[in-house]
Every structure is written in C-alpha cells, then in structure tokens.
Design a protein around this motif. Sequence first.
Motif, PDB file in Angstrom:
ATOM      1  N   MET A 129       0.848  -1.202   0.000  1.00 35.85           N
ATOM      2  CA  MET A 129       0.000   0.000   0.000  1.00 35.85           C
ATOM      3  C   MET A 129       0.885   1.254   0.000  1.00 35.85           C
ATOM      4  N   GLN A 130       0.526   2.223  -0.859  1.00 32.44           N
ATOM      5  CA  GLN A 130       1.328   3.446  -0.995  1.00 32.44           C
ATOM      6  C   GLN A 130       0.758   4.632  -0.217  1.00 32.44           C
ATOM      7  N   HIS A 131      -0.358   4.394   0.495  1.00 25.52           N
ATOM      8  CA  HIS A 131      -0.983   5.459   1.292  1.00 25.52           C
ATOM      9  C   HIS A 131      -1.309   6.682   0.426  1.00 25.52           C
ATOM     10  N   LEU A 132      -2.086   6.455  -0.609  1.00 28.89           N
ATOM     11  CA  LEU A 132      -2.484   7.550  -1.490  1.00 28.89           C
ATOM     12  C   LEU A 132      -3.236   8.644  -0.743  1.00 28.89           C
ATOM     13  N   TRP A 133      -3.919   8.263   0.336  1.00 30.51           N
ATOM     14  CA  TRP A 133      -4.714   9.236   1.087  1.00 30.51           C
ATOM     15  C   TRP A 133      -3.869  10.385   1.633  1.00 30.51           C
ATOM     16  N   LEU A 134      -2.564  10.158   1.790  1.00 28.12           N
ATOM     17  CA  LEU A 134      -1.708  11.223   2.325  1.00 28.12           C
ATOM     18  C   LEU A 134      -1.590  12.399   1.362  1.00 28.12           C
ATOM     19  N   ILE A 135      -1.704  12.130   0.057  1.00 32.01           N
ATOM     20  CA  ILE A 135      -1.511  13.210  -0.920  1.00 32.01           C
ATOM     21  C   ILE A 135      -2.544  14.312  -0.731  1.00 32.01           C
ATOM     22  N   PRO A 136      -3.847  14.004  -0.657  1.00 29.53           N
ATOM     23  CA  PRO A 136      -4.800  15.104  -0.404  1.00 29.53           C
ATOM     24  C   PRO A 136      -4.867  15.534   1.059  1.00 29.53           C
ATOM     25  N   ILE A 137      -4.575  14.618   1.972  1.00 29.03           N
ATOM     26  CA  ILE A 137      -4.719  14.950   3.393  1.00 29.03           C
ATOM     27  C   ILE A 137      -3.712  16.006   3.836  1.00 29.03           C
ATOM     28  N   LEU A 138      -2.527  16.013   3.249  1.00 30.47           N
ATOM     29  CA  LEU A 138      -1.503  16.985   3.660  1.00 30.47           C
ATOM     30  C   LEU A 138      -1.959  18.431   3.438  1.00 30.47           C
ATOM     31  N   PRO A 139      -2.483  18.809   2.236  1.00 31.94           N
ATOM     32  CA  PRO A 139      -3.029  20.168   2.105  1.00 31.94           C
ATOM     33  C   PRO A 139      -4.233  20.413   3.014  1.00 31.94           C
ATOM     34  N   LEU A 140      -5.047  19.366   3.266  1.00 33.85           N
ATOM     35  CA  LEU A 140      -6.173  19.537   4.175  1.00 33.85           C
ATOM     36  C   LEU A 140      -5.678  19.880   5.578  1.00 33.85           C
ATOM     37  N   ALA A 141      -4.597  19.244   5.998  1.00 35.80           N
ATOM     38  CA  ALA A 141      -4.010  19.570   7.298  1.00 35.80           C
ATOM     39  C   ALA A 141      -3.537  21.019   7.329  1.00 35.80           C
ATOM     40  N   GLY A 142      -2.964  21.493   6.217  1.00 30.65           N
ATOM     41  CA  GLY A 142      -2.566  22.895   6.136  1.00 30.65           C
ATOM     42  C   GLY A 142      -3.753  23.824   6.260  1.00 30.65           C
ATOM     43  N   PHE A 143      -4.857  23.455   5.609  1.00 29.52           N
ATOM     44  CA  PHE A 143      -6.090  24.251   5.702  1.00 29.52           C
ATOM     45  C   PHE A 143      -6.583  24.328   7.145  1.00 29.52           C
ATOM     46  N   LEU A 144      -6.623  23.196   7.819  1.00 32.48           N
ATOM     47  CA  LEU A 144      -7.125  23.170   9.190  1.00 32.48           C
ATOM     48  C   LEU A 144      -6.208  23.960  10.130  1.00 32.48           C
ATOM     49  N   ALA A 145      -4.897  23.791   9.961  1.00 28.64           N
ATOM     50  CA  ALA A 145      -3.963  24.490  10.839  1.00 28.64           C
ATOM     51  C   ALA A 145      -4.065  26.006  10.669  1.00 28.64           C
ATOM     52  N   ASN A 146      -4.044  26.467   9.423  1.00 32.89           N
ATOM     53  CA  ASN A 146      -4.124  27.914   9.194  1.00 32.89           C
ATOM     54  C   ASN A 146      -5.523  28.447   9.461  1.00 32.89           C
ATOM     55  N   GLY A 147      -6.529  27.658   9.109  1.00 38.05           N
ATOM     56  CA  GLY A 147      -7.902  28.115   9.325  1.00 38.05           C
ATOM     57  C   GLY A 147      -8.245  28.260  10.796  1.00 38.05           C
ATOM     58  N   LEU A 148      -7.740  27.354  11.639  1.00 36.98           N
ATOM     59  CA  LEU A 148      -8.074  27.383  13.062  1.00 36.98           C
ATOM     60  C   LEU A 148      -7.137  28.273  13.871  1.00 36.98           C
ATOM     61  N   PHE A 149      -5.868  28.284  13.515  1.00 39.36           N
ATOM     62  CA  PHE A 149      -4.884  28.972  14.358  1.00 39.36           C
ATOM     63  C   PHE A 149      -4.117  30.083  13.632  1.00 39.36           C
ATOM     64  N   GLY A 150      -4.363  30.243  12.318  1.00 36.05           N
ATOM     65  CA  GLY A 150      -3.578  31.202  11.539  1.00 36.05           C
ATOM     66  C   GLY A 150      -3.758  32.638  11.951  1.00 36.05           C
ATOM     67  N   ARG A 151      -4.925  32.983  12.500  1.00 34.88           N
ATOM     68  CA  ARG A 151      -5.172  34.371  12.904  1.00 34.88           C
ATOM     69  C   ARG A 151      -4.149  34.844  13.931  1.00 34.88           C
ATOM     70  N   ARG A 152      -3.729  33.925  14.790  1.00 31.82           N
ATOM     71  CA  ARG A 152      -2.798  34.294  15.864  1.00 31.82           C
ATOM     72  C   ARG A 152      -1.346  33.997  15.511  1.00 31.82           C
ATOM     73  N   ALA A 153      -1.121  33.437  14.315  1.00 30.11           N
ATOM     74  CA  ALA A 153       0.241  33.073  13.915  1.00 30.11           C
ATOM     75  C   ALA A 153       0.858  34.180  13.055  1.00 30.11           C
ATOM     76  N   SER A 154       2.179  34.200  13.007  1.00 36.50           N
ATOM     77  CA  SER A 154       2.864  35.164  12.146  1.00 36.50           C
ATOM     78  C   SER A 154       2.749  34.722  10.684  1.00 36.50           C
ATOM     79  N   ARG A 155       3.022  35.636   9.791  1.00 39.12           N
ATOM     80  CA  ARG A 155       2.909  35.308   8.364  1.00 39.12           C
ATOM     81  C   ARG A 155       3.940  34.274   7.945  1.00 39.12           C
ATOM     82  N   SER A 156       5.081  34.287   8.561  1.00 41.45           N
ATOM     83  CA  SER A 156       6.088  33.281   8.225  1.00 41.45           C
ATOM     84  C   SER A 156       5.618  31.888   8.624  1.00 41.45           C
ATOM     85  N   VAL A 157       4.921  31.785   9.748  1.00 43.58           N
ATOM     86  CA  VAL A 157       4.373  30.492  10.161  1.00 43.58           C
ATOM     87  C   VAL A 157       3.268  30.054   9.218  1.00 43.58           C
ATOM     88  N   VAL A 158       2.407  30.991   8.826  1.00 41.03           N
ATOM     89  CA  VAL A 158       1.350  30.680   7.852  1.00 41.03           C
ATOM     90  C   VAL A 158       1.967  30.180   6.551  1.00 41.03           C
TER      91      VAL A 158
END
Length: 616
Positions: free
Chosen positions: A1-30
């Motif tokens: 198994m090559q874990h194809l699910w990781l390919i779309p999940i990685l950008p989704l994780a970026g969306f969740l991280a920035n969407g939930l916590f990006g307001r309080r993070a610096s632009r470099s962290v975003v």
Amino acid sequence: MQHLWLIPILPLAGFLANGLFGRRASRSVVNMIAIGSVLAAFLWTLKTLLALAPLEAPHAERYFTWIASGELRIGCDLAVDRLSAVMLLVVTGVGLLIHIYAAGYMAHEGGYYRFFAFLNLFMFFMLVLVLAANFLLLFVGWEGVGLCSYLLIGFYFLRKSATDAGKKAFIVNRIGDFGFALAIFLLMVNFGTLDFAQVFAKSAALPVEHTAGILTTICLLLMLGAAGKSAQVPLYVWLPDAMEGPTPVSALIHAATMVTAGVYMVARSAALFTRAPLALDVVAYVGLLTAVLAATIGLVQNDIKKVFAYSTVSQLGYMFLGLGAGAFSAGIFHLVTHAFFKALLFLGAGSVIHALSGEQDLRQMGGLRSKIPVTFWTLLCASVAIAGVPPFSGFYSKDEILLAAHHHAPWMYWVGVVTAGMTAFYVFRALFMAFFGSYRGHHHAHESPLVMTAPLMALAALSLAGGKLNVPAYLEPMFPRGEAHHDSALVAFSVGAGLAGIALAYLLYVVRPALADTLASRSGALYRLLYGKYFVDEIYDAALIRPVEAMSRVVLWRGFDVGVIDGIANGLGSRSQRIGGALRKLQSGNIRSYAAWVLAGAILLLVTLTVAGGER
C-alpha cells in the motif's frame, strides 16, 4: 500500500492548521504551513509514482465502504494510473510554485491566513477529484473546487464586483453540476455501480443498440458538467469575471486546478465517449466554437488579466477539440503545457500589476522591459510557448490537436489554424503594449521580489522545454496514439499562422501604433461587438436573469410569500388577537363580576347535569 490518502490529506491539514490557528500566527508560520503542506504533497506524489513505476496497471487502495444500499456499494477508494499521475504532478507541482509566488504577492494584504487556508483547501479538493476511483468521490472533489472558487474569487469581499463574480461562478457552475449529477444517477441506475473500472467494463459489454441512447445521454450530461467547470460555451461567462480574485487565485484556477477538471473528467470517461460518437462530436464542436469565440474577444481587451482569461477559455476549447477528435492524449498533453505557460502568464501579469501598484490597464503601461526585465523575459517565454512557436512546449501539444482535428474533419483544422493566429496576436499584443514603446502610466515601476520571480523563472523553463515531456507517449497504454499522422505541410501552416499573428501584433503595436487605433475606429460595429464580448452577459441578463427576478418578485415574493405564507401567519395572528381581546373582558378585576360569572357557570353546569340525567 502506498498510502495515497496522504496526498490530499496533507493540504487539508494545512487548511485546518491555518484556518483554526492562523489568525494568531505570524505570516512566516502561515507560509511554512501552507507551502510546506503542498511541498509535502508534491514530494509524496513523486515518492508514490517512483515506487509504482512504470504503472502499467492502475493502483487502487480501498479504505472503507462509504455508502451501502441494497446491492450498491460505493467505497471511499483512491486510485492512480498514468492519467491521474500526470494530473497529480501538474496540480502539486504548479500549485506549489503558485503558493510560493503568493507569499510575495499577498504580503501586504489583509486576511493573509484566510487566503492560504482557502488555497490549501482548493488543493485538497482537486487532489480528491484526481485520485477518486469512482464517480461519486470525484463529484465530491468537483463540488469542493467549486466552493473554493467562490471563496477565493470573492476573497476581497468588501468589493461588490468581487462578491458578484464569486456568486456568478458559483451559480453558473451549478448548471453544469446539475447535468453531471444526472449523469451519475443514470450510471448508477444502468450499471449498478459508480466505480470507474466496473462502469467502463460494463459499458464495453453493452449491445450496440443500447449505446445510442444510454451512453449518448450520459456522455452529453457529463459534457454539460465539463462545460461549466472548464468554461465552455454557453457556460464560460464566469471565468473572465473570476479575475476579481487575487492574481495567484487566477493562476491556480486557470492553470492547475478547477478549469482542468472538466477536461480531466472527459478524458477519464474516454471509454464511455468512444462508444457515443454523437457525444464525442458535440465535445469537438463545443470546443472549437469556444476556442474561436474567446479568441476573437481576446483580440481587443485592454485589461491584461482579461486578455489572459479569454486566452484560457480559448485554450480550453482547444483541449476539448482534441478530446472530441478522439485524441485524448493530445488534449491532456495540451492541459499540461497550458498549465506551465498559463500559470506563467498570470503570475507574470501579477508581477506587472505589482510593479505598477495595482494597474491592470494595458493602455497605462509601456516601456517596462527595461524596468522589470525578469518579468519581461519570463513573460516572453510564456508568449512564444502559447503562440505555438517551435520548439517550445505549446507547439508540440497544439500541433497534436490540430493534426487530430484534420484527421477528424479537415475544416476543423483550418478553423483551428486561424484561431492559433489570433492567439499569437492577442498574447503578443499584450506583451508589446506592456513592455514596448514609451511608458504611459503614472506609477514608478519596480521589479518583484525573488519570492515572486523565482517561480516565474521555473515556469519559464517548463514553458520552453515542457514539450519534451512527450505526455502522449506516456499515456499511450490508456489512449492509443492512432488518431492522426504527422504532416509537415499542416504543421507549417499552423506555425505560419502563429508567426503571422506575432508579426501583425508587432506592426500594429510597435512599428505603427497609431494604425491600431485607426483600424479600431474604422471597424466600428465589429470592434464594439468584440469589445462588448458579443454582449453575451447582457443577453443572459435580459433573457434569463431579469425574467427570473421579476417572476420571483411577483409570483414567489408578493404572490406566495406575502399572499399565502404571510397571509396565513398574519391571519392566524389577527384571529388569535380578536379571540384574546374577547376573552380579556373576562379578566375585569371586579369581584362582583367574577361572582356573577361563577354563578352563571354553576347554573350552566346544573342545567347540563339535569338534562343529562333526564335523558338517562
């Protein structure tokens, strides 16, 4: 198994991280989260494809059953084959460059974290669309990119033109999506499954007499969906207005994600379309009409982004022409090269706009090649590529399509050649107006920072050399390359048309710039027709939008809402008020009145009991 699910999940994780916590993070962290998630998806894609090479057969991974109803089983399944491999590399590779560029372009904009969260979400849904192993999961990604286009086109939500453009894109796409949804229902009813492999196998076993009705209907509905998402006639009107979004959004929509979804879906359904020749002809006719219509409009536009927007519509028409002519590999090949040079055109246009503090009107530019040389040279690379100048990328892919069109119907080839000449003309017209002559603007021009110019240079290299990738040969196991044969004379005509378009643009906008204004004034009605974009929006407004608004106002609002719903609610309220007013008189606060009512009640009760006893 090559874990194809990781390919779309990685950008989704970026969306969740920035969407939930990006307001309080610096632009470099975003930036680190947004760009890093797409980079990780790109690297995992490379790792997966290298592990599966040479990918002679599709590799599927089944995770769980999503829907179970009777005998119908729809799984959350992902799969990769040569077609999806090409798309994965385009989406993650070009998408990564656009994310990097956006870090510089959006550096001084508000809602920074929100922008990158939406951009990551866009990537997630597009990757789900590409990796889906069945039509329903593909539809989830399909609707997701539609949602993200609405969010990103209307990103500047304080500007009415931006919110209107976002709503227009969303509504127009719903028309196409309705057709796609109907096609999915028909597939489910007729084949009992939505899995690609099973649907294509069962369709191949259908008797010939069934294909004329069932498959043709399904394919026409699929094409309706593709026409909405990939901006084909008559549903192309949303794409030029999508320029209201930030320029990186324009590049992502036009080059790597949303508008390529319809082309991909038709190519993915090639097994159905090849058994429905009528539907395949419709694909070719619609593509050719779109290519010509958009190219003629692009000839006279003055907004640099609008020129490239109509160029996108026209080039998508070329892709559908290739698909409709049976050259599925050529259509996907042009999708790939187009991703390179169209992303470069839009990002280059964004660099020009950035250099001129937001100016987009070509008439306010000129003489910029010495002021922003990196932007000029990279845009020149994109221009020669899209114009089909050999040996650059656009030459190879467009040549494949035109040869296939000639094999399908010679007249289509000649119309395509004329369109190629117009393409070269309007792209170089924009280049010459922006970078040659004297500067006509009012802003001090400055070159963009390295974070913006580095992606331009990478895309320039791909635009020049991308034709050497030879995508048709890679896709040959899926789409046999027997559609057309090389013909040097036909190639010479198409190249000549492109060179003629460049020469004419040079004459009118460098050698004798006053001649262009003279021709425009003498053209009169024709020029106004093209500049007004054939007044298609105005026709839609008069024929569809205003009648629907009037009907909604008179019938639905005043007739049904006010007359029926409000009438019932207000009537019940008035009746209750009258009853309450009558009953209120019983509560007078007078003790003698209460005693009288008690006495009256007692008498009424005694009379009732007496009458009841007498009846017994």
